[in-house]
Design a protein around this motif. Structure first.
Motif, PDB file in Angstrom:
ATOM      1  N   ASP A 114     -11.779  32.868 -52.488  1.00 30.01           N
ATOM      2  CA  ASP A 114     -12.003  33.826 -51.400  1.00 30.01           C
ATOM      3  C   ASP A 114     -12.077  33.073 -50.082  1.00 30.01           C
ATOM      4  O   ASP A 114     -12.519  31.915 -50.023  1.00 30.01           O
ATOM      5  CB  ASP A 114     -13.309  34.593 -51.622  1.00 30.01           C
ATOM      6  CG  ASP A 114     -13.230  35.549 -52.801  1.00 30.01           C
ATOM      7  OD1 ASP A 114     -12.101  35.986 -53.123  1.00 30.01           O
ATOM      8  OD2 ASP A 114     -14.273  35.843 -53.407  1.00 30.01           O
ATOM      9  N   VAL A 115     -11.653  33.745 -49.016  1.00 25.14           N
ATOM     10  CA  VAL A 115     -11.630  33.100 -47.698  1.00 25.14           C
ATOM     11  C   VAL A 115     -12.100  34.079 -46.624  1.00 25.14           C
ATOM     12  O   VAL A 115     -11.982  35.295 -46.781  1.00 25.14           O
ATOM     13  CB  VAL A 115     -10.213  32.594 -47.342  1.00 25.14           C
ATOM     14  CG1 VAL A 115      -9.772  31.476 -48.264  1.00 25.14           C
ATOM     15  CG2 VAL A 115      -9.208  33.741 -47.368  1.00 25.14           C
ATOM     16  N   LYS A 116     -12.628  33.533 -45.538  1.00 22.46           N
ATOM     17  CA  LYS A 116     -12.943  34.287 -44.326  1.00 22.46           C
ATOM     18  C   LYS A 116     -12.528  33.435 -43.137  1.00 22.46           C
ATOM     19  O   LYS A 116     -12.667  32.201 -43.165  1.00 22.46           O
ATOM     20  CB  LYS A 116     -14.446  34.608 -44.231  1.00 22.46           C
ATOM     21  CG  LYS A 116     -14.971  35.549 -45.319  1.00 22.46           C
ATOM     22  CD  LYS A 116     -16.462  35.804 -45.125  1.00 22.46           C
ATOM     23  CE  LYS A 116     -17.039  36.670 -46.248  1.00 22.46           C
ATOM     24  NZ  LYS A 116     -16.568  38.065 -46.160  1.00 22.46           N
ATOM     25  N   VAL A 117     -12.024  34.075 -42.078  1.00 24.33           N
ATOM     26  CA  VAL A 117     -11.574  33.321 -40.902  1.00 24.33           C
ATOM     27  C   VAL A 117     -12.406  33.714 -39.686  1.00 24.33           C
ATOM     28  O   VAL A 117     -12.826  34.862 -39.542  1.00 24.33           O
ATOM     29  CB  VAL A 117     -10.074  33.542 -40.618  1.00 24.33           C
ATOM     30  CG1 VAL A 117      -9.239  33.144 -41.826  1.00 24.33           C
ATOM     31  CG2 VAL A 117      -9.777  34.983 -40.226  1.00 24.33           C
ATOM     32  N   PHE A 118     -12.613  32.719 -38.787  1.00 22.82           N
ATOM     33  CA  PHE A 118     -13.434  32.942 -37.597  1.00 22.82           C
ATOM     34  C   PHE A 118     -12.834  32.228 -36.389  1.00 22.82           C
ATOM     35  O   PHE A 118     -12.441  31.060 -36.473  1.00 22.82           O
ATOM     36  CB  PHE A 118     -14.853  32.419 -37.817  1.00 22.82           C
ATOM     37  CG  PHE A 118     -15.535  33.007 -39.029  1.00 22.82           C
ATOM     38  CD1 PHE A 118     -16.039  34.299 -39.002  1.00 22.82           C
ATOM     39  CD2 PHE A 118     -15.666  32.264 -40.193  1.00 22.82           C
ATOM     40  CE1 PHE A 118     -16.668  34.842 -40.117  1.00 22.82           C
ATOM     41  CE2 PHE A 118     -16.294  32.789 -41.316  1.00 22.82           C
ATOM     42  CZ  PHE A 118     -16.795  34.087 -41.275  1.00 22.82           C
ATOM     43  N   VAL A 119     -12.775  32.954 -35.278  1.00 20.67           N
ATOM     44  CA  VAL A 119     -12.362  32.368 -33.995  1.00 20.67           C
ATOM     45  C   VAL A 119     -13.292  32.938 -32.925  1.00 20.67           C
ATOM     46  O   VAL A 119     -12.969  33.936 -32.274  1.00 20.67           O
ATOM     47  CB  VAL A 119     -10.900  32.713 -33.615  1.00 20.67           C
ATOM     48  CG1 VAL A 119     -10.475  31.899 -32.386  1.00 20.67           C
ATOM     49  CG2 VAL A 119      -9.965  32.471 -34.760  1.00 20.67           C
ATOM     50  N   ASP A 120     -14.460  32.336 -32.745  1.00 16.14           N
ATOM     51  CA  ASP A 120     -15.411  32.819 -31.737  1.00 16.14           C
ATOM     52  C   ASP A 120     -15.825  34.266 -31.978  1.00 16.14           C
ATOM     53  O   ASP A 120     -16.209  34.955 -31.028  1.00 16.14           O
ATOM     54  CB  ASP A 120     -14.805  32.723 -30.325  1.00 16.14           C
ATOM     55  CG  ASP A 120     -15.089  31.384 -29.680  1.00 16.14           C
ATOM     56  OD1 ASP A 120     -15.848  30.599 -30.254  1.00 16.14           O
ATOM     57  OD2 ASP A 120     -14.550  31.136 -28.595  1.00 16.14           O
ATOM     58  N   THR A 121     -15.713  34.749 -33.191  1.00 18.16           N
ATOM     59  CA  THR A 121     -15.983  36.160 -33.450  1.00 18.16           C
ATOM     60  C   THR A 121     -17.189  36.364 -34.355  1.00 18.16           C
ATOM     61  O   THR A 121     -17.466  37.492 -34.752  1.00 18.16           O
ATOM     62  CB  THR A 121     -14.756  36.823 -34.104  1.00 18.16           C
ATOM     63  OG1 THR A 121     -14.367  36.059 -35.258  1.00 18.16           O
ATOM     64  CG2 THR A 121     -13.593  36.879 -33.125  1.00 18.16           C
ATOM     65  N   ALA A 122     -17.878  35.308 -34.702  1.00 18.96           N
ATOM     66  CA  ALA A 122     -19.029  35.389 -35.594  1.00 18.96           C
ATOM     67  C   ALA A 122     -19.945  34.212 -35.266  1.00 18.96           C
ATOM     68  O   ALA A 122     -19.548  33.279 -34.551  1.00 18.96           O
ATOM     69  CB  ALA A 122     -18.574  35.328 -37.052  1.00 18.96           C
ATOM     70  N   PRO A 123     -21.183  34.227 -35.777  1.00 22.18           N
ATOM     71  CA  PRO A 123     -22.106  33.121 -35.513  1.00 22.18           C
ATOM     72  C   PRO A 123     -21.703  31.857 -36.264  1.00 22.18           C
ATOM     73  O   PRO A 123     -22.232  31.555 -37.343  1.00 22.18           O
ATOM     74  CB  PRO A 123     -23.461  33.664 -35.972  1.00 22.18           C
ATOM     75  CG  PRO A 123     -23.140  34.693 -36.983  1.00 22.18           C
ATOM     76  CD  PRO A 123     -21.848  35.320 -36.523  1.00 22.18           C
ATOM     77  N   VAL A 124     -20.757  31.135 -35.701  1.00 22.20           N
ATOM     78  CA  VAL A 124     -20.219  29.909 -36.302  1.00 22.20           C
ATOM     79  C   VAL A 124     -20.290  28.795 -35.260  1.00 22.20           C
ATOM     80  O   VAL A 124     -19.860  28.984 -34.123  1.00 22.20           O
ATOM     81  CB  VAL A 124     -18.760  30.103 -36.757  1.00 22.20           C
ATOM     82  CG1 VAL A 124     -18.177  28.782 -37.251  1.00 22.20           C
ATOM     83  CG2 VAL A 124     -18.668  31.162 -37.841  1.00 22.20           C
ATOM     84  N   MET A 125     -20.838  27.646 -35.633  1.00 25.83           N
ATOM     85  CA  MET A 125     -20.913  26.502 -34.720  1.00 25.83           C
ATOM     86  C   MET A 125     -19.675  25.633 -34.929  1.00 25.83           C
ATOM     87  O   MET A 125     -19.682  24.651 -35.680  1.00 25.83           O
ATOM     88  CB  MET A 125     -22.202  25.729 -34.938  1.00 25.83           C
ATOM     89  CG  MET A 125     -23.445  26.545 -34.594  1.00 25.83           C
ATOM     90  SD  MET A 125     -24.999  25.629 -34.719  1.00 25.83           S
ATOM     91  CE  MET A 125     -24.881  24.568 -33.270  1.00 25.83           C
TER      92      MET A 125
END
Length: 365
Positions: A114-125
């Motif tokens: 399973d995968v999830k992608v993030f580009v400044d759209t979630a609480p990710v450092m």
């Protein structure tokens, strides 16, 4: 590399154990300004596993947005608008997210994870994770620096349940260099590796929604959206090649726009001009505020009419900076208009700008 990314590395989901303490200290110092959302979901922001309990590996990818020529050359043209290099591109959120999904889809199809992608759209450092994965290190200006791509990387993250082989983290290569700290026009770095957003031009012109402190306005110069100074002077940029990702390109439409032209934009024309770019998200009023600060800093008498035309704007944010710009460029003209303006003006912040007129004999309470 596939989908226009110039680098990709892997970190374990547990790779940033010191992030919670660092983030808390930064927030406790108030260095986030009025970006209150950074104080929300702190646990999830500081630990990928708190955001998604099943994540085991984080694939960090970088896309270059390096330009050709000197991005600071525009600062020598005070009647033109300096827009940060990244914002003279199509909105990277839109471009990168689709490409991340393509890469993540391949990863999922091949391994069944399973995968999830993030580009400044979630609480990710993203920056600490990128350093842990070996893409670069957080320089003294707090931006990620790469030995191959300098300070010009957009970052994207793929969280996956797969246990992937991890890459070695990058170490700090800043050495004794202080160029990024010393060039900052508003002294936004209380010490190396710490940014006080409340003094950062990028924050002030993009994120900050209210009036900008008068003491900081002169340092903004003609920067109407963002600031590239600390990034542009990084010595590691000499290894960066100009970006080749065509979907980011705008063919120079936002380079060196005249301040007089920008001051005349209404909401509809603002949206049209900046459609598809990060600038559009600030809204016309905040952008006009920034343009008027640039006009006030320009020293160009021919821009007085542009400032005066916005003194009756519907937005107090705009009116206040129109007054400030007029006083800076033409104090005698400002005195001619002050009494009538103060009689009709009801906004306290705008009135306060009028009352800053130097040696004004006709102050109106």
């Amino acid at each position: 590399m596939a989908e226009g990314f110039v680098v990709a590395r892997v970190a374990a989901a547990s790779a940033i154990p010191d992030a919670p303490q660092r983030l808390k200290a930064w927030l406790d110092a108030g260095h986030h300004g009025d970006m209150d959302w950074l104080g929300e979901r702190v646990t999830e922001r500081a630990d990928p596993r708190a955001l998604w309990s099943e994540v085991r590996s984080v694939v960090m990818l970088g896309m270059s947005y390096a330009g050709e020529g000197d991005p600071l050359a525009i600062l020598a043209e005070p009647d033109k608008a300096a827009i940060s290099l990244y914002a003279r591109r199509r909105d990277y959120h839109d471009v990168i997210k689709g490409k991340l999904k393509s890469v993540a889809g391949l990863l999922a199809a091949r391994g069944g994870a399973d995968v999830k992608v993030f580009v400044d759209t979630a609480p990710v450092m993203e920056k600490p994770l990128a350093q842990a994965a070996g893409l670069g290190w957080q320089g003294k200006h707090t931006v990620l620096v790469s030995r191959e791509h300098g300070s010009w990387l957009f970052l994207g993250a793929i969280y996956t349940t797969a246990e992937l082989p991890v890459d070695a983290p990058e170490v700090d290569h800043c050495g004794s260099c202080r160029r990024c700290l010393e060039i900052c026009p508003t002294d936004a770095f209380p010490q190396p590796y710490q940014l006080d957003a409340r003094r950062c031009i990028a924050y002030l012109t993009i994120e900050h929604q209210g009036h900008i402190d008068a003491s900081l306005r002169p340092g903004i110069g003609n920067r109407v959206f963002g600031c590239d100074d600390c990034l542009a002077v990084c010595p590691w940029n000499k290894f960066a090649e100009a970006a080749h990702e065509t979907r980011l390109a705008l063919k120079g439409e936002l380079d060196a726009l005249p301040l007089a032209e920008l001051a005349g934009l209404d909401d509809a024309r603002f949206r049209t001009l900046f459609a598809g770019t990060p600038v559009k998200r600030t809204g016309r009023d905040r952008f006009a505020r920034n343009v008027l600060i640039a006009i006030g800093n320009s020293g160009r008498p021919e821009l007085v009419t542009s400032a005066e035309a916005l003194m009756a704007d519907a937005s107090p944010l705009v009116r206040a900076m129109a007054v400030w710009a007029l006083i800076r460029l033409a104090p005698a003209r400002a005195r001619q208009l002050a009494r009538a303006a103060l009689v009709s003006e009801t906004d306290a912040a705008v009135r306060e700008e009028w009352l800053q007129l130097p040696l004004a004999p006709d102050r109106v309470a």
